[in-house]
Design a protein around this motif. Structure first.
Motif, short mmCIF file in Angstrom:
data_model
loop_
_atom_site.label_atom_id
_atom_site.label_comp_id
_atom_site.label_asym_id
_atom_site.label_seq_id
_atom_site.Cartn_x
_atom_site.Cartn_y
_atom_site.Cartn_z
N LYS A 168 3.55 -16.04 35.77
CA LYS A 168 4.54 -16.78 35.86
C LYS A 168 5.20 -17.68 34.63
O LYS A 168 6.17 -18.08 34.33
N GLU A 172 8.65 -19.16 33.04
CA GLU A 172 8.75 -20.76 32.59
C GLU A 172 9.17 -20.80 31.23
O GLU A 172 9.70 -21.50 30.72
N HIS A 175 12.93 -19.99 30.70
CA HIS A 175 13.65 -21.19 31.12
C HIS A 175 13.61 -22.28 30.32
O HIS A 175 14.41 -22.88 30.03
#
Length: 294
Positions: A168, A172, A175
């Motif tokens: 993940k 992250e 972003h």
């Protein structure tokens, strides 16, 4: 000494396993001899049955090569359509919008649950009733349609699983530097997931090549396996010889595809490992000197 899976064998267990191995080998040899004797009695091993494939080119140019050509055409068209369609469906299943994710998921699960042969038969009926496709081209269209619908849904799950297998932190970090969802997917996630998905994708492509034979068995599509039936009848019922040659061609074709995929996967992994620039000792010393202040 014991193994992780089972305890070490004792003397009696070793003797028993040797005895069972010997019994199995004798039974296997007996079965092979029975098969050989049966084929020999029926004349399937005579040179006359195998001669068309080793002396002359008539069997190859009339039956095998045209059938192989149709097999490759159907498989290539199915791959070219199913791969991008499967990628789009797989990405759509990861959408944050429920109105996109739920219908796409229903479509994928629906076509995954239907046997590919039924999809081919429905495709043939649709092209026969609601299109102007000629009767000669309908089997090809039906085979490609069935393969695309089924394999695109399977590839969609492969793509979705490959993307979800990434940490993940990748999303992250993307972003955090201001990338949008589409940019994150195209620039960050998909390139990393390709290497992980490649073995599963190639396995599905091998399935595509083999499933073209369903069209020849049911839809009269003149592919490689269907050519074996016609060829066997023309050369005096040399069934074993014809199907053996066709089986060897299928094995060679799929083995080549798997080998190429293994080479490509290894190349991609090595390129990722060597993506950084390597400095020599002199370059490092020069950079260190340049970075010092007086």
């Amino acid at each position: 000494m014991s193994s992780v899976l089972y305890d070490a064998q004792g003397p009696r267990a070793k003797q028993r396993n040797i005895l069972l191995t010997g019994v199995f080998l004798v039974a296997a040899a007996a079965v092979l001899w029975w098969v050989y004797a049966s084929l020999s009695d029926k004349g399937q091993l005579d040179w006359e049955k195998w001669k068309p494939f080793f002396s002359g080119t008539e069997a190859w140019t009339t039956y095998i090569l045209p059938g192989l050509k149709n097999t490759l055409i159907a498989a290539a068209l199915s791959m070219l359509i199913a791969l991008p369609l499967g990628a789009v469906l797989g990405i759509a299943r990861l959408s944050d919008h429920r109105w996109v994710r739920v219908p796409v998921g229903a479509v994928v699960e629906f076509f995954r649950a239907i046997p590919v042969l039924i999809l081919m038969i429905f495709g043939l009926a649709l092209y026969s009733e609601y299109s102007n496709v000629s009767s000669d081209d309908r089997p090809l269209y039906a085979v490609v349609t069935g393969l695309v619908l089924y394999n695109a849904s399977v590839l969609a799950e492969i793509v979705r699983a490959g993307i979800l297998s990434l940490p993940k932190g990748q999303t992250e970090a993307a972003h955090a530097i201001g990338l949008r969802k589409t940019q994150t997917m195209v620039s960050i996630l998909l390139p990393q997931a390709v290497t992980a998905m490649l073995p599963a994708i190639v396995s599905q492509l091998v399935v595509v090549v083999k499933d073209t034979a369903l069209g020849g068995a049911v839809l009269t599509f003149p592919e490689l396996l269907a050519s074996a039936n016609t060829m066997s009848g023309y050369y005096g019922a040399n069934t074993i010889a014809s199907f053996t040659v066709v089986a060897v061609i299928f094995v060679a074709l799929n083995f080549s595809l798997t080998t190429f995929a293994g080479w490509l996967e290894k190349r991609l992994r090595n390129r990722k490992k060597s993506s950084g620039a390597v400095l020599s000792a002199d370059d490092a010393s020069l950079q260190g000197a340049a970075g010092t202040t007086v």
